[in-house]
Motif scaffolding. Structure first.
Motif, mmCIF file in Angstrom:
data_model
loop_
_atom_site.group_PDB
_atom_site.id
_atom_site.type_symbol
_atom_site.label_atom_id
_atom_site.label_comp_id
_atom_site.label_asym_id
_atom_site.label_seq_id
_atom_site.Cartn_x
_atom_site.Cartn_y
_atom_site.Cartn_z
ATOM 1 N N ALA A 1 0.856 -0.757 0.033
ATOM 2 C CA ALA A 1 0.155 0.137 0.027
ATOM 3 C C ALA A 1 0.697 1.047 -0.488
ATOM 4 N N ALA A 2 1.705 1.590 0.621
ATOM 5 C CA ALA A 2 3.196 2.185 0.363
ATOM 6 C C ALA A 2 3.342 2.741 -0.344
ATOM 7 N N LEU A 3 4.106 1.663 -1.150
ATOM 8 C CA LEU A 3 4.922 1.441 -2.910
ATOM 9 C C LEU A 3 3.593 2.156 -3.585
ATOM 10 N N LYS A 4 2.297 2.049 -3.221
ATOM 11 C CA LYS A 4 1.323 2.387 -4.040
ATOM 12 C C LYS A 4 0.846 3.472 -4.162
ATOM 13 N N ALA A 5 1.118 4.264 -3.079
ATOM 14 C CA ALA A 5 0.686 5.923 -2.382
ATOM 15 C C ALA A 5 1.494 7.147 -2.573
ATOM 16 N N TYR A 6 2.941 6.027 -3.481
ATOM 17 C CA TYR A 6 3.973 7.030 -3.590
ATOM 18 C C TYR A 6 4.173 6.553 -4.634
ATOM 19 N N ASP A 7 3.689 5.716 -5.825
ATOM 20 C CA ASP A 7 4.049 5.481 -6.881
ATOM 21 C C ASP A 7 5.292 5.278 -7.428
ATOM 22 N N LEU A 8 6.229 4.388 -6.455
ATOM 23 C CA LEU A 8 7.548 3.201 -6.320
ATOM 24 C C LEU A 8 7.486 2.256 -7.328
ATOM 25 N N LEU A 9 6.656 1.914 -7.899
ATOM 26 C CA LEU A 9 7.302 0.405 -8.340
ATOM 27 C C LEU A 9 6.620 1.242 -9.869
ATOM 28 N N GLU A 10 8.135 0.295 -10.802
ATOM 29 C CA GLU A 10 8.150 0.863 -12.237
ATOM 30 C C GLU A 10 7.375 -1.131 -12.938
ATOM 31 N N PRO A 11 7.476 -0.978 -13.936
ATOM 32 C CA PRO A 11 7.379 -1.911 -15.114
ATOM 33 C C PRO A 11 8.951 -2.416 -14.891
ATOM 34 N N PHE A 12 9.128 -3.544 -14.847
ATOM 35 C CA PHE A 12 10.830 -4.292 -15.226
ATOM 36 C C PHE A 12 11.562 -5.180 -16.477
ATOM 37 N N THR A 13 11.855 -4.965 -17.249
ATOM 38 C CA THR A 13 12.109 -5.616 -18.201
ATOM 39 C C THR A 13 13.235 -6.257 -18.773
ATOM 40 N N LEU A 14 13.303 -7.357 -18.566
ATOM 41 C CA LEU A 14 15.864 -7.720 -18.700
ATOM 42 C C LEU A 14 15.894 -8.427 -20.073
ATOM 43 N N GLU A 15 16.479 -7.745 -21.324
ATOM 44 C CA GLU A 15 16.260 -8.489 -22.568
ATOM 45 C C GLU A 15 17.992 -9.373 -22.181
ATOM 46 N N VAL A 16 18.148 -10.739 -22.568
ATOM 47 C CA VAL A 16 20.026 -11.173 -21.888
ATOM 48 C C VAL A 16 20.202 -11.872 -22.926
ATOM 49 N N GLU A 17 21.376 -11.575 -23.660
ATOM 50 C CA GLU A 17 21.954 -11.967 -24.082
ATOM 51 C C GLU A 17 23.234 -13.064 -23.899
ATOM 52 N N LEU A 18 23.621 -14.646 -24.254
ATOM 53 C CA LEU A 18 24.451 -16.140 -22.861
ATOM 54 C C LEU A 18 25.635 -15.095 -23.776
ATOM 55 N N ASP A 19 26.358 -16.273 -23.376
ATOM 56 C CA ASP A 19 27.360 -16.198 -23.521
ATOM 57 C C ASP A 19 27.798 -16.673 -25.609
ATOM 58 N N ASP A 20 26.388 -17.990 -25.926
ATOM 59 C CA ASP A 20 26.814 -18.934 -26.762
ATOM 60 C C ASP A 20 25.353 -18.397 -27.287
ATOM 61 N N GLY A 21 25.140 -17.360 -27.132
ATOM 62 C CA GLY A 21 24.159 -16.439 -28.681
ATOM 63 C C GLY A 21 22.554 -16.515 -28.010
ATOM 64 N N ALA A 22 22.364 -17.411 -27.207
ATOM 65 C CA ALA A 22 21.060 -17.601 -26.541
ATOM 66 C C ALA A 22 20.847 -16.291 -26.026
ATOM 67 N N ARG A 23 19.524 -16.522 -25.923
ATOM 68 C CA ARG A 23 18.651 -14.867 -25.439
ATOM 69 C C ARG A 23 17.790 -15.448 -24.538
ATOM 70 N N ARG A 24 17.478 -15.142 -23.220
ATOM 71 C CA ARG A 24 16.466 -15.125 -22.244
ATOM 72 C C ARG A 24 16.054 -13.696 -21.719
ATOM 73 N N SER A 25 14.647 -13.363 -21.521
ATOM 74 C CA SER A 25 13.766 -12.485 -21.963
ATOM 75 C C SER A 25 13.535 -11.903 -19.950
ATOM 76 N N LEU A 26 13.165 -11.450 -19.214
ATOM 77 C CA LEU A 26 12.362 -10.939 -18.199
ATOM 78 C C LEU A 26 11.786 -10.782 -18.317
ATOM 79 N N VAL A 27 9.943 -10.867 -18.054
ATOM 80 C CA VAL A 27 8.968 -10.065 -18.315
ATOM 81 C C VAL A 27 7.779 -10.071 -16.921
ATOM 82 N N GLY A 28 7.301 -9.313 -17.479
ATOM 83 C CA GLY A 28 6.263 -9.244 -16.337
ATOM 84 C C GLY A 28 6.610 -8.794 -14.566
ATOM 85 N N PHE A 29 7.415 -7.994 -14.747
ATOM 86 C CA PHE A 29 8.266 -7.474 -13.145
ATOM 87 C C PHE A 29 7.410 -5.961 -13.378
#
Length: 238
Positions: free
Chosen positions: A158-186
């Motif tokens: 409730a405090a985080l919401k009241a002070y608008d302290l959360l923001e969407p986060f997405t992470l795109e990762v390229e691994l050493d072998d060229g594969a990609r991983r994504s974190l979405v929805g956080f």
């Protein structure tokens, strides 16, 4: 399907529970729920992210272990490769039970359908006299801490919401072998927004006990780099 039962020294006198980290025992998860009361310990090893339940728009915090469902980069050769094990994992297969209205005394329940319950090589819950073993006493303490943490979460978010302290986060990762991983929805703490809060707002957050968990969540994000390094090492040895 879960099969919850109130823990009973007579009915469960000879019951054993597996303690060791193992994918087949429920540890093959990319994250687990965490609560502000343990953020200080969690942030020393894992990134802390926030996730919104689309069903009710409520947020909860998670300790991140991997980049995809079923991936836990902290499981290594049958060991837990960190000095801390988040409470939500450490207490399995136990949980706190209460009456339907959520009031009244808490009871320790066990999920008899959990793969840790009834394991032949597990640790006993009660001794021959029907008294709780040190393992059960320790687990009960963790259950109490986790339960208290859950109950404090509503005010924290409730405090985080009241002070608008959360923001969407997405992470795109390229691994050493060229594969990609994504974190979405956080979500993560909006550090810029936090910096703009005046002294009165920061004082309110501090007095309510929310400021320290906020700082711990921010500090934990440095472990995203560590998590990528773990993934790269795993890929090399796969």
């Amino acid at each position: 399907m879960s099969q919850h039962a109130v823990l009973d020294p007579q009915a469960h006198r000879d019951l054993r529970v597996a303690m060791q980290p193992d994918a087949e025992l429920g540890d093959a998860v990319m994250s687990c729920v965490t609560v502000p009361v343990e953020f200080r310990q969690v942030q020393a090893h894992f990134p802390i992210l926030f996730h919104k339940n689309p069903a009710d728009d409520r947020f909860h915090a998670v300790a991140l272990f991997g980049f995809e469902n079923g991936e836990n980069l902290f499981l290594k050769d049958g060991q837990w490769d960190a000095l801390y094990r988040p409470l939500a994992l450490a207490i399995q297969p136990f949980l706190i039970g209460r009456s339907a209205d959520g009031e009244g005394p808490a009871q320790v329940h066990i999920d008899m359908a959990h793969p840790r319950a009834g394991h032949v090589d597990g640790v006993r819950l009660f001794d021959d006299a029907g008294e709780a073993t040190p393992y059960l006493e320790d687990t009960a303490g963790k259950l109490g801490l986790l339960d208290a943490g859950y109950r404090e979460c509503a005010d924290f978010f409730a405090a985080l919401k009241a002070y608008d302290l959360l923001e969407p986060f997405t992470l795109e990762v390229e691994l050493d072998d060229g594969a990609r991983r994504s974190l979405v929805g956080f979500h993560i703490i909006n550090e810029d927004r936090l910096r703009t809060l005046d002294a009165a707002a920061l004082g309110e957050l501090h007095t309510a006990g929310h400021l320290m968990p906020i700082f711990m969540a921010l500090a934990s994000l440095s472990h995203l780099t560590d998590l990528v390094a773990r993934k790269n090492r795993q890929s090399v040895h796969a």
